[in-house]
Write a protein that holds these residues in place. Structure first.
Motif, PDB file in Angstrom:
ATOM      1  N   LEU A 192       0.821  -1.204   0.000  1.00  0.00           N
ATOM      2  CA  LEU A 192       0.000   0.000   0.000  1.00  0.00           C
ATOM      3  C   LEU A 192       0.861   1.261   0.000  1.00  0.00           C
ATOM      4  O   LEU A 192       0.569   2.226  -0.723  1.00  0.00           O
ATOM      5  CB  LEU A 192      -0.926  -0.011   1.218  1.00  0.00           C
ATOM      6  N   SER A 193       1.925   1.280   0.798  1.00  0.00           N
ATOM      7  CA  SER A 193       2.792   2.464   0.832  1.00  0.00           C
ATOM      8  C   SER A 193       3.452   2.696  -0.519  1.00  0.00           C
ATOM      9  O   SER A 193       3.612   3.835  -0.967  1.00  0.00           O
ATOM     10  CB  SER A 193       3.856   2.316   1.925  1.00  0.00           C
ATOM     11  N   ASP A 194       3.822   1.605  -1.180  1.00  0.00           N
ATOM     12  CA  ASP A 194       4.425   1.707  -2.504  1.00  0.00           C
ATOM     13  C   ASP A 194       3.445   2.317  -3.500  1.00  0.00           C
ATOM     14  O   ASP A 194       3.753   3.285  -4.209  1.00  0.00           O
ATOM     15  CB  ASP A 194       4.872   0.312  -2.957  1.00  0.00           C
ATOM     16  N   GLU A 243       2.267   6.606  -5.813  1.00  0.00           N
ATOM     17  CA  GLU A 243       1.867   6.918  -7.188  1.00  0.00           C
ATOM     18  C   GLU A 243       0.849   8.063  -7.201  1.00  0.00           C
ATOM     19  O   GLU A 243       0.694   8.754  -8.209  1.00  0.00           O
ATOM     20  CB  GLU A 243       1.256   5.680  -7.849  1.00  0.00           C
ATOM     21  N   HIS A 244       0.130   8.237  -6.101  1.00  0.00           N
ATOM     22  CA  HIS A 244      -0.911   9.270  -6.014  1.00  0.00           C
ATOM     23  C   HIS A 244      -0.457  10.484  -5.214  1.00  0.00           C
ATOM     24  O   HIS A 244      -1.251  11.399  -4.993  1.00  0.00           O
ATOM     25  CB  HIS A 244      -2.174   8.685  -5.354  1.00  0.00           C
ATOM     26  N   ALA A 287      -3.966  10.020  -0.297  1.00  0.00           N
ATOM     27  CA  ALA A 287      -3.293   9.206  -1.319  1.00  0.00           C
ATOM     28  C   ALA A 287      -3.379   7.724  -0.966  1.00  0.00           C
ATOM     29  O   ALA A 287      -3.588   6.861  -1.832  1.00  0.00           O
ATOM     30  CB  ALA A 287      -1.831   9.637  -1.459  1.00  0.00           C
ATOM     31  N   ILE A 288      -3.225   7.421   0.335  1.00  0.00           N
ATOM     32  CA  ILE A 288      -3.338   6.030   0.793  1.00  0.00           C
ATOM     33  C   ILE A 288      -4.754   5.513   0.556  1.00  0.00           C
ATOM     34  O   ILE A 288      -4.951   4.376   0.099  1.00  0.00           O
ATOM     35  CB  ILE A 288      -2.963   5.929   2.287  1.00  0.00           C
ATOM     36  N   ALA A 289      -5.760   6.327   0.849  1.00  0.00           N
ATOM     37  CA  ALA A 289      -7.156   5.916   0.648  1.00  0.00           C
ATOM     38  C   ALA A 289      -7.443   5.635  -0.819  1.00  0.00           C
ATOM     39  O   ALA A 289      -8.127   4.652  -1.151  1.00  0.00           O
ATOM     40  CB  ALA A 289      -8.089   6.999   1.175  1.00  0.00           C
TER      41      ALA A 289
END
Length: 509
Positions: free
Chosen positions: A283-285, A289-290, A314-316
């Protein structure tokens, strides 16, 4: 008590209904009808040859006739009674029913071409039932007469494999197959690779240079990915698993023929990290990207909640995108090789599993007989089991492995095959062995004192040259050449990438 005088065609007594004897389920009329239809019109065979094999016929001579028809069709020749007659003139099995003239009678009893597939499914279904009866009888006999040193779990595993083969392959055991059938499959694989725009014969790793070197992850292959601690072997395996699953999902959404997809449904057996830790790493990777902020989103910062609002958003977004990802994580500790096989078979049946990743090999357990088995023998059992699983499920198996400490004693710390722990069995059973190596890790430990300005400047220049670079060394490959693939490595988000040119690398020191 009076003896049973007469049984009907199913073996039941006409008067009492008591069971006399039972013949295996079959339908000779359906077999004759479908062979007749094929002899009248060879196009009928195209409706059934995808699932109906010669061994599915109850009457052996029917199976040989069907096989002969398919051979003539492969040569672009018409298969009719006249063409087949020379092949069966001296066939003793046909003599009781009228010799080669039986072929003409088959053609006369032809089913219509509309019904051919229905007849084929009937024959196939009856063959499956006969195989089930055979498996059941073997299970009963083996349970009664089991050797004293054979555990019940071994019999369960063997029976489960037979049932899986029956469900997946249409036969309870593979046995020997003709060279022509193996050749046909090989040509189809070559044709698919030739037509594929990615020029891949296996599942993609998501890394162009690595794909070019190994041709993707090949079905039925056991691949070992080895490295010393902190080299990034778990990170690379996670990247590969994500890339394969992501490609599969993309192709599915795009409506691509999934038989041609270079992605795969993946199961990651994580014996070292928990499922949520592995998911957080992925998820962190993907969240980066966002995110366009100054600092990257790191998994340890996520765990501690040290995030900005933009980072959390961004994580969501990344989490929503990955909800339907066909990636399964099994973090059962101290998993046995038998347990791993059982779980993988279940996923193959339920979700069409296409890639298995094991992190890592030395944490698996063998059969566990007696508890004092030699570790080298146990590792041999595990590697044989993983190779057997790859062949049985017809999927690539990527297993991570530790390296012995002797690497650290050498001046050149690039790993070799002899550095594998218990290397004999691992090296022998693996179709491919790859090593992850980051020279930056070792060079960083050699930092000289700041007081020695000249040495420190030299070290700094070397670090800048090595920063963000990694190597995957292909030490063994049965299907291609060995060699070294240079990759990029973003340590902050544990991601391997295709290497960016030097003039685009970020400054570090």
């Amino acid at each position: 008590m009076e003896l049973v005088q007469a049984n009907d065609e199913n073996g039941n007594n006409d008067e009492t209904g008591n069971l006399g004897y039972r013949q295996p389920p079959h339908n000779l009329e359906a077999e004759q009808a479908i062979l007749g239809a094929i002899l009248v019109n060879n196009e009928a065979a195209q409706k059934v040859q995808g699932f109906l094999q010669p061994e599915h016929f109850f009457e052996p001579v029917h199976g040989r006739i069907y096989e002969s028809v398919l051979k003539l069709m492969d040569k672009n020749q018409i298969a009719d009674p006249v063409k087949l007659k020379p092949y069966f003139d001296n066939d003793e099995a046909l003599s009781d029913v009228g010799g080669a003239q039986y072929l003409v009678r088959l053609a006369a009893s032809a089913a219509t071409i509309i019904n051919t597939e229905d007849y084929g499914r009937t024959i196939y279904d009856l063959a499956m039932r006969r195989s089930l009866i055979q498996i059941g009888e073997e299970m009963v006999n083996d349970a009664y007469d089991a050797p004293i040193d054979e555990e019940a779990m071994e019999q369960i595993s063997a029976a489960e494999k037979q049932l899986f083969d029956l469900a997946e392959l249409g036969q309870s055991e593979s046995g020997a197959q003709t060279f022509s059938r193996a050749l046909k499959v090989a040509v189809e694989n070559i044709e698919n690779a030739f037509k594929d725009p990615d020029s891949l014969s296996g599942v993609t790793t998501g890394l162009t240079k690595l794909n070019d070197q190994i041709g993707g992850l090949h079905n039925s292959d056991l691949m070992i990915l080895a490295g010393r601690p902190a080299m990034g072997k778990t990170a690379l395996a996670t990247n590969i698993a994500f890339n394969a699953a992501h490609r599969y999902h993309q192709d599915l959404v795009a409506g691509v023929d999934m038989n041609m997809s270079k992605g795969a449904v993946c199961c990651f057996f994580s014996l070292e990290m928990s499922a949520d830790q592995l998911a957080a790493r992925i998820l962190s990777d993907r969240a980066n990207e966002h995110y366009n902020g100054p600092d990257s989103i790191q998994s340890h910062a996520m765990r501690q909640g040290k995030l900005t609002q933009d980072q959390f958003e961004a994580i969501a977004r990344a989490a929503m995108e990955m909800e339907d990802l066909p990636l399964f994580i099994d973090d059962t500790p101290a998993l046995t090789i038998a347990g791993l096989r059982t779980r993988a078979r279940r996923l193959k049946r339920q979700h069409n599993l296409g890639l298995v990743v094991v992190d890592y090999l030395q944490l698996l357990r063998g059969g566990g007989k007696g508890g004092s088995e030699n570790r080298v023998q146990e590792i041999s059992e595990i590697t044989r089991g993983l190779k057997g699983l790859a062949k049985e499920l017809h999927v690539p198996v990527l297993a991570l492995s530790q390296l012995s400490r002797q690497v650290e004693q050498r001046e050149n710390k690039r790993p070799m095959l002899s550095d594998l722990r218990e290397s004999g069995s691992i090296e022998q059973d693996a179709d491919m062995v790859m090593f992850v190596f980051r020279e930056e890790y070792y060079k960083e430990k050699e930092e000289p004192s700041l007081s020695d300005h000249e040495k420190h400047q030299t070290w700094q220049a070397e670090m800048e040259n090595l920063y963000g670079k990694a190597e995957v060394i292909v030490g063994k490959q049965r299907h291609g050449p060995v060699g070294t693939v240079r990759l990029g490595f973003i340590k902050e988000v544990t991601r391997f990438t295709d290497l960016v040119e030097d003039d685009h690398l970020p400054e570090r020191f």
